[in-house]
Scaffold this active site. Structure first.
Site, PDB file in Angstrom:
ATOM      1  N   HIS A  50       0.970  -1.145   0.002  1.00  0.00           N
ATOM      2  CA  HIS A  50      -0.097  -0.145  -0.008  1.00  0.00           C
ATOM      3  C   HIS A  50       0.676   1.240  -0.020  1.00  0.00           C
ATOM      4  CE1 HIS A  50       0.713  -0.764   4.348  1.00  0.00           C
ATOM      5  NE2 HIS A  50       0.948   0.462   4.369  1.00  0.00           N
TER       6      HIS A  50
HETATM    7  C1  T46 Z   1       3.126   0.602   6.943  1.00  0.00           C
HETATM    8  C2  T46 Z   1       3.811  -0.472   7.191  1.00  0.00           C
HETATM    9  C3  T46 Z   1       5.316  -0.232   7.140  1.00  0.00           C
HETATM   10  C4  T46 Z   1      -4.200  -0.358  13.423  1.00  0.00           C
HETATM   11  O1  T46 Z   1      -5.188  -0.588  13.972  1.00  0.00           O
HETATM   12  N1  T46 Z   1      -3.453   0.469  13.912  1.00  0.00           N
HETATM   13  C5  T46 Z   1      -2.126   0.857  13.436  1.00  0.00           C
HETATM   14  O2  T46 Z   1      -1.234   2.011  13.835  1.00  0.00           O
HETATM   15  C6  T46 Z   1      -1.543   0.120  12.275  1.00  0.00           C
HETATM   16  C7  T46 Z   1      -0.421   0.383  11.395  1.00  0.00           C
HETATM   17  C8  T46 Z   1      -2.319  -0.959  11.743  1.00  0.00           C
HETATM   18  N2  T46 Z   1      -3.661  -1.180  12.181  1.00  0.00           N
HETATM   19  C9  T46 Z   1      -4.305  -2.295  11.919  1.00  0.00           C
HETATM   20  C10 T46 Z   1      -4.834  -2.099  10.687  1.00  0.00           C
HETATM   21  C11 T46 Z   1      -5.043  -3.580  10.156  1.00  0.00           C
HETATM   22  O3  T46 Z   1      -6.393  -4.220  10.302  1.00  0.00           O
HETATM   23  O4  T46 Z   1      -3.502  -3.347  11.763  1.00  0.00           O
HETATM   24  C12 T46 Z   1      -3.943  -4.432  10.903  1.00  0.00           C
HETATM   25  C13 T46 Z   1      -2.634  -4.716   9.918  1.00  0.00           C
HETATM   26  O5  T46 Z   1      -2.130  -3.541   9.404  1.00  0.00           O
HETATM   27  P1  T46 Z   1      -1.695  -3.560   7.789  1.00  0.00           P
HETATM   28  O6  T46 Z   1      -2.351  -4.746   7.243  1.00  0.00           O
HETATM   29  O7  T46 Z   1      -1.928  -2.107   7.147  1.00  0.00           O
HETATM   30  O8  T46 Z   1       0.123  -3.868   8.153  1.00  0.00           O
HETATM   31  P2  T46 Z   1       1.019  -3.833   7.213  1.00  0.00           P
HETATM   32  O9  T46 Z   1       2.420  -4.192   7.910  1.00  0.00           O
HETATM   33  O10 T46 Z   1       0.818  -4.019   5.735  1.00  0.00           O
HETATM   34  O11 T46 Z   1       1.608  -2.121   7.157  1.00  0.00           O
HETATM   35  C14 T46 Z   1       1.894  -1.349   8.197  1.00  0.00           C
HETATM   36  C15 T46 Z   1       1.438  -0.178   8.258  1.00  0.00           C
HETATM   37  O12 T46 Z   1      -0.175  -0.286   8.389  1.00  0.00           O
HETATM   38  C16 T46 Z   1       1.607   0.705   7.177  1.00  0.00           C
HETATM   39  O13 T46 Z   1       1.083   2.104   7.413  1.00  0.00           O
HETATM   40  O14 T46 Z   1       3.650   1.737   6.120  1.00  0.00           O
HETATM   41  O15 T46 Z   1       3.543  -1.429   8.257  1.00  0.00           O
END
Ligand code: T46
Length: 133
Positions: A50
């Protein structure tokens, strides 16, 4: 210009071991509103896929390593985050992916905004439309 903007954190060490400080406006180019970390990532799992509309972040593996790819819609570059004193600045409108997490990887991320799902661009096609318009 390279997409990989490395931040080298000075290591403060003495006979007891090492310490790294990350301060807003000093090592970190924004005011820090949020801190999160990613750990226990399962084998052969990749994360990210993303970009953000406005959020800026700094990422550093404080333990272990992972490979991060950054893409601005025109080119893609990769970097190994493999040291607690090596951070990268990730600007808005940069597609990011994280791969090849080591078992002991703890990826620490500092962000300039609170979490907001509406700031995410999770479709690569939409990302390309935004970055190439
Ligand atoms: C990024 C990369 C480096 C939250 O509730 N609060 C938070 O602060 C974050 C970061 C995530 N979440 C929730 C949203 C999703 O339901 O945690 C779940 C997993 O998040 P996501 O699939 O977006 O995780 P990554 O590892 O793909 O990405 C993360 C960050 O979301 C993103 O901003 O830059 O790490």
């Amino acid at each position: 210009m390279s997409l990989i903007k490395i931040i080298n954190f000075p290591t403060i060490g003495d006979e007891r071991g090492s310490l790294i400080a990350m301060e807003a406006k000093d090592q970190i180019p924004f005011n820090i509103k949020r801190v999160y970390f990613i750990f226990d990532t399962q084998k052969n799992v990749s994360r990210g896929f993303h970009a953000h509309k406005d959020h800026q972040q700094v990422a550093v593996c404080v333990s272990g390593k992972c490979r991060m790819t950054l893409d601005d819609g025109k080119k893609s570059e990769e970097v190994w985050l493999d040291s607690p004193n090596k951070g990268i600045f990730i600007d808005k409108h940069i597609w990011r992916e994280m791969h090849d997490f080591s078992d002991d990887c703890v990826l620490l991320v500092l962000a300039n905004e609170n979490y907001s799902e509406s700031d995410y661009i999770r479709s690569y096609d939409q990302f390309l439309k935004i970055t190439n318009q």
